[in-house]
Design a protein around this motif. Structure first.
Motif, PDB file in Angstrom:
ATOM      1  N   ARG A 126       0.823  -1.214   0.000  1.00 45.48           N
ATOM      2  CA  ARG A 126       0.000   0.000   0.000  1.00 45.48           C
ATOM      3  C   ARG A 126       0.856   1.264   0.000  1.00 45.48           C
ATOM      4  NH1 ARG A 126      -4.750  -1.074   4.537  1.00 45.48           N
ATOM      5  NH2 ARG A 126      -5.592  -3.016   3.641  1.00 45.48           N
ATOM      6  N   GLU A 127       1.964   1.229   0.697  1.00 41.42           N
ATOM      7  CA  GLU A 127       2.834   2.394   0.757  1.00 41.42           C
ATOM      8  C   GLU A 127       3.724   2.509  -0.472  1.00 41.42           C
ATOM      9  OE1 GLU A 127       3.086   4.851   3.148  1.00 41.42           O
ATOM     10  OE2 GLU A 127       1.228   3.971   3.913  1.00 41.42           O
ATOM     11  N   GLY A 128       3.810   1.443  -1.265  1.00 39.47           N
ATOM     12  CA  GLY A 128       4.645   1.488  -2.458  1.00 39.47           C
ATOM     13  C   GLY A 128       6.129   1.416  -2.178  1.00 39.47           C
ATOM     14  N   VAL A 129       6.515   0.727  -1.110  1.00 41.66           N
ATOM     15  CA  VAL A 129       7.928   0.595  -0.730  1.00 41.66           C
ATOM     16  C   VAL A 129       8.298  -0.878  -0.768  1.00 41.66           C
ATOM     17  CG1 VAL A 129       9.656   1.014   1.052  1.00 41.66           C
ATOM     18  CG2 VAL A 129       7.801   2.651   0.707  1.00 41.66           C
ATOM     19  N   ALA A 130       9.433  -1.198  -1.411  1.00 48.14           N
ATOM     20  CA  ALA A 130       9.896  -2.584  -1.472  1.00 48.14           C
ATOM     21  C   ALA A 130      10.581  -2.961  -0.165  1.00 48.14           C
ATOM     22  CB  ALA A 130      10.867  -2.761  -2.641  1.00 48.14           C
TER      23      ALA A 130
ATOM     24  N   PRO B 288      12.505  -9.973   1.722  1.00 53.51           N
ATOM     25  CA  PRO B 288      11.891 -11.005   2.578  1.00 53.51           C
ATOM     26  C   PRO B 288      12.722 -11.303   3.823  1.00 53.51           C
ATOM     27  CG  PRO B 288      11.800 -11.649   0.264  1.00 53.51           C
ATOM     28  CD  PRO B 288      12.658 -10.428   0.332  1.00 53.51           C
ATOM     29  N   ALA B 289      14.070 -11.194   3.729  1.00 55.20           N
ATOM     30  CA  ALA B 289      14.912 -11.488   4.889  1.00 55.20           C
ATOM     31  C   ALA B 289      14.785 -10.421   5.970  1.00 55.20           C
ATOM     32  CB  ALA B 289      16.375 -11.612   4.462  1.00 55.20           C
ATOM     33  N   ALA B 290      14.306  -9.213   5.605  1.00 57.86           N
ATOM     34  CA  ALA B 290      14.168  -8.149   6.598  1.00 57.86           C
ATOM     35  C   ALA B 290      12.868  -8.255   7.379  1.00 57.86           C
ATOM     36  CB  ALA B 290      14.266  -6.786   5.914  1.00 57.86           C
ATOM     37  N   LEU B 291      11.850  -8.900   6.815  1.00 54.78           N
ATOM     38  CA  LEU B 291      10.553  -8.981   7.497  1.00 54.78           C
ATOM     39  C   LEU B 291      10.647  -9.695   8.845  1.00 54.78           C
ATOM     40  CD1 LEU B 291       8.086  -9.672   4.548  1.00 54.78           C
ATOM     41  CD2 LEU B 291       8.147  -7.665   6.027  1.00 54.78           C
TER      42      LEU B 291
ATOM     43  N   VAL C 290       8.204   0.206  14.216  1.00 54.45           N
ATOM     44  CA  VAL C 290       9.505  -0.195  13.681  1.00 54.45           C
ATOM     45  C   VAL C 290       9.509  -0.096  12.159  1.00 54.45           C
ATOM     46  CG1 VAL C 290      11.101  -2.130  13.441  1.00 54.45           C
ATOM     47  CG2 VAL C 290      10.038  -1.668  15.643  1.00 54.45           C
ATOM     48  N   LEU C 291       8.439  -0.590  11.518  1.00 56.86           N
ATOM     49  CA  LEU C 291       8.359  -0.513  10.067  1.00 56.86           C
ATOM     50  C   LEU C 291       8.336   0.936   9.595  1.00 56.86           C
ATOM     51  CD1 LEU C 291       8.044  -1.994   7.377  1.00 56.86           C
ATOM     52  CD2 LEU C 291       5.563  -1.953   7.728  1.00 56.86           C
ATOM     53  N   ASP C 292       7.656   1.788  10.337  1.00 53.80           N
ATOM     54  CA  ASP C 292       7.618   3.201   9.976  1.00 53.80           C
ATOM     55  C   ASP C 292       9.017   3.804  10.012  1.00 53.80           C
ATOM     56  OD1 ASP C 292       6.492   5.540   9.191  1.00 53.80           O
ATOM     57  OD2 ASP C 292       5.547   6.011  11.106  1.00 53.80           O
ATOM     58  N   GLN C 293       9.826   3.410  10.993  1.00 54.12           N
ATOM     59  CA  GLN C 293      11.198   3.905  11.068  1.00 54.12           C
ATOM     60  C   GLN C 293      12.023   3.426   9.878  1.00 54.12           C
ATOM     61  OE1 GLN C 293      13.282   2.526  14.513  1.00 54.12           O
ATOM     62  NE2 GLN C 293      15.199   3.591  14.010  1.00 54.12           N
ATOM     63  N   LEU C 294      11.858   2.176   9.498  1.00 55.89           N
ATOM     64  CA  LEU C 294      12.620   1.629   8.372  1.00 55.89           C
ATOM     65  C   LEU C 294      12.173   2.242   7.055  1.00 55.89           C
ATOM     66  CD1 LEU C 294      12.807  -2.147   9.376  1.00 55.89           C
ATOM     67  CD2 LEU C 294      14.561  -0.396   9.648  1.00 55.89           C
ATOM     68  N   LEU C 295      10.877   2.461   6.905  1.00 52.72           N
ATOM     69  CA  LEU C 295      10.391   3.091   5.679  1.00 52.72           C
ATOM     70  C   LEU C 295      10.909   4.516   5.555  1.00 52.72           C
ATOM     71  CD1 LEU C 295       6.663   1.904   5.527  1.00 52.72           C
ATOM     72  CD2 LEU C 295       8.633   1.022   4.259  1.00 52.72           C
ATOM     73  N   GLY C 296      11.011   5.214   6.680  1.00 56.14           N
ATOM     74  CA  GLY C 296      11.531   6.578   6.627  1.00 56.14           C
ATOM     75  C   GLY C 296      12.988   6.629   6.242  1.00 56.14           C
ATOM     76  N   GLY C 297      13.770   5.608   6.602  1.00 56.81           N
ATOM     77  CA  GLY C 297      15.196   5.600   6.274  1.00 56.81           C
ATOM     78  C   GLY C 297      15.556   4.791   5.062  1.00 56.81           C
ATOM     79  N   ALA C 298      14.553   4.258   4.350  1.00 57.03           N
ATOM     80  CA  ALA C 298      14.835   3.415   3.191  1.00 57.03           C
ATOM     81  C   ALA C 298      15.251   4.261   2.003  1.00 57.03           C
ATOM     82  CB  ALA C 298      13.604   2.575   2.836  1.00 57.03           C
TER      83      ALA C 298
ATOM     84  N   GLN D 287      16.434   1.302  -2.951  1.00 54.98           N
ATOM     85  CA  GLN D 287      16.254  -0.155  -2.940  1.00 54.98           C
ATOM     86  C   GLN D 287      15.192  -0.602  -1.945  1.00 54.98           C
ATOM     87  OE1 GLN D 287      20.116  -1.773  -2.177  1.00 54.98           O
ATOM     88  NE2 GLN D 287      20.921  -1.250  -4.219  1.00 54.98           N
ATOM     89  N   GLY D 288      14.630   0.299  -1.188  1.00 53.91           N
ATOM     90  CA  GLY D 288      13.627  -0.062  -0.202  1.00 53.91           C
ATOM     91  C   GLY D 288      14.253  -0.501   1.109  1.00 53.91           C
ATOM     92  N   VAL D 289      13.524  -1.304   1.855  1.00 50.87           N
ATOM     93  CA  VAL D 289      13.997  -1.802   3.154  1.00 50.87           C
ATOM     94  C   VAL D 289      14.817  -3.059   2.909  1.00 50.87           C
ATOM     95  CG1 VAL D 289      13.324  -2.588   5.447  1.00 50.87           C
ATOM     96  CG2 VAL D 289      11.976  -0.824   4.290  1.00 50.87           C
TER      97      VAL D 289
END
Length: 716
Positions: free
Chosen positions: A196-200, A203-206, A223-231, A234-236
């Motif tokens: 939904r957010e359009g961020v890749a 699978p190893a990070a999940l 936690v996901l919000d923090q990673l999306l902000g710093g991605a 290449q995404g997370v």
């Protein structure tokens, strides 16, 4: 432009159908709402961030929905819009934070306002969050109101510690316990949100994000919000997640687990040093190691655990875990996990966590020092794994029996000829060479007597070598060198002389799957190793310890470095050229070669001996073996007779030494001719002891460079 709301606020559920992982709560509530059987007070309990307050809001919306009774709010009426995710709120739904409004005065104020009817909704709903923070006096002030509320009043208490709510209040509510969200469900939910957010996201990070959230939906979304902000573009990625969340990278865990499987202490402590040098927390590393060992234990018991969803790992990581499990035994894994778990408990509050981590690693590497059941089973796992390297057991790998030297206590009683000449009975006699021996005094030459030709003994038939192991067994030179100490320990229990060769003269220098090459720095030790039957002993030890049936090859390698101690005395060199026969009357008898069985008696009769040694009686059945039968002759300055004339023999000191050696050999052979009646009282001259290495024949071969054979009378 305003920054977007946090993920846990943007994706907060608005209906019970959107609440994940709490079906045991949402389904009964939806049934009660649909059937208009709603109670006047509810108690929602559970860990933080699992949906207690959200479910309380959804319940309030459903109660005040214009279409009530209804299981889920319609979302279209004024009440549903006011209580929506971004709505302004309703004056008839009051949320109270008990952490700051839990006193008795706050309870009295609530009690006074509760009796007023709702402004525009059907019910006035009080949502009391962190209810365990309400004081006992506050609960007592609310008790009467909660027990007998007016018809328009509903209470919803939310708490993480339901045991702190006084029993009188708890008994008047319907209690719904919330639970932590399962990891697999959270993983799929996070994947959907990232789409939904359009961020890749890799699978190893999940799994790292889910682990950081610890089953809490709100914490996981934070936690996901923090990673999306710093991605980045290449995404997370996995590196981003492991670095920000502080988890040990999989590469370090793979290295330390592989080092444990190989018993490589250098690699294990190298990983520990890398953990400290990179600034990671030893406690977190220990926790991650324990989690990895837990995964390996599960895979060892359930091989398809990753495919069936029992473990939440990516595909490539599952393949690595399966490969690591194959290098361990179940008992080894269980013991290692127990040691790490105990050490992790000891690390709480420790001032030197690195020291404790290194001690944990040392205990895992040394199962031999653990005499508990777990330690014994771990050592058994190692033995079974070594035997399984070649795919066969020792008995299956050796189709033909190979000669093996048994320990001294397991050997059968030696024959008379074997006791008289242990070295000749063990090895075939080489080419004969005359051995000079001084006589007591010059005597006239006797009349020539015919000497019958000695009957040559048939050459011993060597056992057919066992078929070498196939190179496809998977055994490499690294594996052989890693297991070589165990082979040396096995050889030590079989024959000490072979063990000395392996520890002081030889080193493993090559292995091609069928031939194991041992390098010797000098040719003397190599020839001694080949002619002494030591290769067969080493071959059987390799079969027993490693499980590979290979041929042992002794080669000269100047670069071979013996592993311990100074080298032993060099093996006996080849027999030197025979000296010229002395003139008659010079006192040097002539000798000729005979077999081992015919040389004992004539040698005993012809060798010069002292008077006491000639008069020693044979030992009785109950007497101990005389010391002269098992000890080397003392250096007492014994002189057998006048020195030979100049040019006719060796120097006086060498003559005296040779005479003592000949006297000692004659005594041993005379004792062999009259063995004691008690079979347990005989002297085993072939015993694998220090005395064996100093037997008379070996002394003659080493000191004089010759071999003892039968003496021929002069003129024969």
């Amino acid at each position: 432009m305003d920054s977007p709301l946090a993920l846990y606020r943007r994706y907060r559920p608005e209906t019970f159908a959107e609440v994940i992982g709490q079906e045991h709560v949402t389904e009964p509530l939806r049934a009660a709402l649909a059937g208009n059987r709603v109670n006047h007070a509810y108690l929602f309990s559970g860990p933080r961030g699992c949906g207690k307050t959200t479910s309380a809001r959804i319940l309030a919306r459903a109660l005040n929905c214009e279409r009530a009774p209804i299981a889920d709010p319609c979302g279209e009426c004024e009440s549903c819009r006011d209580l929506a995710r971004n709505g302004p709120g309703s004056i008839d739904v009051i949320e109270i934070d008990a952490a700051s409004h839990g006193g008795v005065d706050d309870a009295r104020d609530l009690r006074e306002k509760a009796f007023f009817a709702p402004v525009k909704s059907r019910y006035k709903v009080y949502i009391i969050d962190e209810a365990h923070m309400v004081t006992t006096q506050g609960f007592n002030a609310l008790l009467k109101l909660v027990e007998e509320p007016p018809p328009h009043l509903r209470f919803i208490f939310a708490t993480t510690e339901p045991e702190k709510v006084i029993p009188t209040i708890r008994s008047r509510t319907h209690h719904y316990p919330f639970r932590l969200i399962p990891p697999r469900l959270l993983t799929s939910y996070l994947t959907e949100l990232c789409d939904r957010e359009g961020v890749a996201i890799e699978p190893a990070a999940l799994p790292l994000v889910v682990r950081a959230g610890a089953g809490s939906a709100r914490d996981t979304l934070s936690v996901l919000d923090q990673l999306l902000g710093g991605a980045g573009a290449q995404g997370v990625t996995y590196d981003l997640a492991s670095g920000l969340l502080g988890y040990t990278p999989d590469t370090l865990l793979d290295d330390v687990v592989s080092a444990f499987a190989a018993g490589d202490g250098s690699a294990v402590f190298g990983v520990v040093d890398k953990v400290i040098e990179t600034g990671q927390d030893p406690r977190r590393f220990t926790e991650d190691l324990l989690r990895r060992l837990r995964d390996l234990v599960i895979i060892s018991a359930v091989p398809d655990a990753a495919a069936s969803g029992l473990l939440d790992v990516s595909g490539d990581q599952a393949d690595r875990l399966v490969a690591q499990v194959n290098a361990f035994g179940r008992a080894e894994l269980t013991r290692a996990a127990d040691l790490v778990a105990t050490g992790l408990t000891d690390m709480r509050g420790a001032t030197a966590p690195r020291l404790l981590l290194e001690l944990i690693c040392a205990r895992i590497l040394l199962p031999a020092a653990d005499h508990t059941t777990e330690g014994v089973l771990a050592r058994l796992d190692r033995l079974e794994r070594r035997a399984a390297i070649s795919g066969t057991t020792s008995a299956e790998a050796a189709p033909a029996p190979a000669p093996v030297a048994l320990p001294a206590q397991d050997r059968p009683a030696p024959s008379r000829s074997e006791r008289a000449a242990p070295e000749l009975a063990e090895d075939p006699a080489p080419a004969p060479a005359p051995v000079p021996a001084p006589a007591a005094e010059p005597t006239p030459a006797p009349a020539p007597t015919p000497v019958p030709e000695p009957t040559p003994e048939p050459a011993p038939v060597a056992a057919a070598p066992a078929a070498p192991a196939a190179p496809s067994s998977g055994l490499t030179l690294v594996d052989v060198r890693r297991l070589w100490p165990s082979v040396i320990d096995r050889v030590k229990t079989v024959k000490r002389v072979t063990w000395i060769h392996l520890t002081q003269n030889a080193q493993v220098v090559g292995f091609n799957g069928a031939v194991l090459s041992l390098g010797f720095q000098n040719d003397g030790p190599r020839r001694s190793f080949e002619t002494g039957g030591h290769a067969d002993i080493v071959q059987q030890a390799v079969i027993d310890e490693i499980g590979a049936n290979v041929r042992i090859e002794a080669i000269i390698d100047p670069g071979a470095d013996p592993s311990a101690g100074p080298p032993p005395p060099a093996a006996a060199p080849a027999a030197p050229a025979a000296p010229a026969a002395p003139e008659p009357g010079a006192g040097w008898p002539e000798v000729a070669a005979t077999g081992p069985a015919t040389s004992a008696a004539p040698a005993a009769a012809a060798a010069p001996t002292s008077a006491p040694s000639q008069q020693r009686p044979a030992p009785g059945p109950d007497s101990d073996p005389p010391p002269w039968a098992t000890e080397p002759p003392p250096d007492d300055g014994y002189e057998p007779g006048p020195a030979p004339e100049a040019g006719s023999g060796p120097a006086p000191e060498q003559s005296s030494r040779r005479a003592r050696l000949a006297d000692y050999q004659a005594q041993a052979e005379a004792h062999a001719e009259a063995p004691p009646e008690d079979p347990d009282a005989h002297v085993d001259l072939d015993a694998d002891t220090e005395v064996d290495a100093e037997s008379s024949a070996e002394l003659l071969a080493r000191e004089l460079g010759a071999q003892v054979i039968e003496e021929i009378p002069r003129g024969g």
